[in-house]
Design an enzyme around this catalytic site. Structure first.
Site, mmCIF file in Angstrom:
data_model
loop_
_atom_site.group_PDB
_atom_site.id
_atom_site.type_symbol
_atom_site.label_atom_id
_atom_site.label_comp_id
_atom_site.label_asym_id
_atom_site.label_seq_id
_atom_site.Cartn_x
_atom_site.Cartn_y
_atom_site.Cartn_z
ATOM 1 N N LEU A 295 8.601 5.301 4.746
ATOM 2 C CA LEU A 295 8.187 4.460 3.627
ATOM 3 C C LEU A 295 6.714 4.073 3.678
ATOM 4 O O LEU A 295 6.254 3.286 2.850
ATOM 5 C CB LEU A 295 9.037 3.181 3.603
ATOM 6 C CG LEU A 295 10.531 3.382 3.320
ATOM 7 C CD1 LEU A 295 11.267 2.062 3.441
ATOM 8 C CD2 LEU A 295 10.737 3.982 1.934
ATOM 9 N N ARG A 296 5.972 4.628 4.646
ATOM 10 C CA ARG A 296 4.554 4.266 4.733
ATOM 11 C C ARG A 296 3.808 4.647 3.457
ATOM 12 O O ARG A 296 2.935 3.910 2.994
ATOM 13 C CB ARG A 296 3.892 4.951 5.931
ATOM 14 C CG ARG A 296 4.186 4.289 7.264
ATOM 15 C CD ARG A 296 3.170 4.703 8.319
ATOM 16 N NE ARG A 296 3.511 4.146 9.621
ATOM 17 C CZ ARG A 296 4.081 4.818 10.605
ATOM 18 N NH1 ARG A 296 4.408 6.079 10.430
ATOM 19 N NH2 ARG A 296 4.356 4.246 11.741
ATOM 20 N N GLY A 297 4.141 5.792 2.886
ATOM 21 C CA GLY A 297 3.469 6.237 1.674
ATOM 22 C C GLY A 297 3.655 5.252 0.531
ATOM 23 O O GLY A 297 2.695 4.932 -0.194
#
Length: 363
Positions: A295-297
């Site tokens: 979920l970093r993006g």
């Protein structure tokens, strides 16, 4: 002890660096750096590309541009006097022992910009514990390293792809957690290490692991300028600066001051910037369609979109904000195989256009 502020003597002239507003081209790199200055929680920038394209010059120029910060005078970790999240344990203890209403002496400094040498050891980076002092005096004595100096500033790692994997992991963990922990012989010491991590490298000179790339918030690609007229302009500006740094800086004093004020206002406005729920859903749809791991993006895109809105003095994120930042936030997260090349940004732009119902930008 009452509050006091001190400043560096005016006769101790700082080293003049090339003005940020005088840098020609490399718009993606400049934008990514500015957004990370506004919101350091974006997670830093990885700059990939050719040598001699102004990477180091631009990063030093950014540090020089940023407003001064207030620190506890004499503290080796650049601790804040009023923000507990930016204090070392020693400063917390000192504050707890002060009489009611008393404060620590403070000083104002330029935002620190620390270069990490390629051959640096872990002790040089993280610091070392004085075991003899700890055993003899019962105090946790830490000899601060580069991470201490970089706290609340910028840590620049040139040729990050050539660093030892373990050292890279230490840097990334500190950047993500905001703390540096040093352990030796059962003794553990920690200090705040909140910095904007900026790495640069040429993929042709050493492989970049996808796991390493993913830990950087944004990624930009820089290429040697091919336009002869722009090349001449860049060379002439550099020659003028080298011949008369003081005079060259004076010429750009006004635009530098305006940009510095704009960054300070953006930092203040950032907490009030909103992004609609439907837009957040569309951002996550783009990440899902591009098969971005984790979920970093999603998180970085939301933060970067808010930062660019604050930079442009708006209180709400627009679709255009998302379109501009998403390639910088996602392009380096698409590579699954180390042998693959990093996407130029086209795949991201295409996915954004499809999800948001936009027309692809003309080449």
């Amino acid at each position: 002890m009452t509050a006091a502020s001190v400043s560096a003597p005016t006769n101790l002239r700082r080293r003049i660096v090339f003005p940020f507003t005088a840098i020609v081209g490399q718009e993606d790199m400049k934008l990514a750096l500015l957004l990370n200055a506004i919101d350091p929680k974006i997670g830093g920038v990885m700059i990939l590309g050719d040598r001699g394209t102004g990477k180091s010059t631009t990063i030093r120029a950014l540090a020089d541009l940023l407003p001064e910060i207030e620190i506890v005078a004499g503290d080796p970790y650049n601790s804040s006097a009023d923000d507990p999240d930016l204090m070392s344990d020693e400063i917390r203890e000192q504050l707890a022992q002060l009489p009611a209403g008393a404060t620590l002496a403070t000083a104002k400094i330029k935002v620190p910009m620390v270069d990490l040498p390629l051959g640096a050891t872990e002790d040089r980076v993280c610091g070392t514990i004085d075991i003899e002092k700890a055993l003899a005096e019962g105090v946790k004595a830490l000899e601060p390293g580069l991470l201490a100096r970089a706290n609340r500033g910028i840590l620049y790692v040139d040729e990050v792809n050539l660093l030892d994997d373990h050292l890279v992991d230490v840097l990334l963990d500190s950047a993500a957690s905001g703390w540096n922990v040093v352990e030796r012989e059962g003794i553990s010491v920690r200090h705040p290490a909140r910095f904007v991590l900026i790495g640069s490298g040429n993929p042709e000179e050493g492989e970049l692991r996808p796991q390493l790339l993913d830990r950087f918030g944004m990624s930009v690609e820089v290429r040697t300028e091919r336009d002869p007229e722009l090349r001449v302009q860049i060379v002439e500006q550099r020659s003028e600066f080298d011949a008369d740094p003081q005079g060259f800086e004076t010429r750009y004093q006004e635009p530098q001051a305006l940009l510095s004020d704009r960054l300070a206002l953006a930092q203040q406005r950032l907490p009030d910037v909103s992004i609609e729920y439907d837009m957040r859903v569309q951002i996550s749809r783009v990440c899902a369609e591009l098969d971005v791991d984790g979920l970093r993006g999603d998180i970085v895109t939301n933060r970067a979109a808010k930062a660019i809105a604050a930079y442009e003095q708006r209180d709400a994120v627009t679709v255009d904000d998302v379109r501009r930042v998403m390639p910088l936030c996602l392009r380096h997260r698409l590579r699954k195989d180390p042998l693959e090349t990093i996407d130029s940004g086209y795949k991201v732009e295409k996915a954004v256009a499809e999800v948001f119902g936009l027309q692809l930008p003309a080449d």
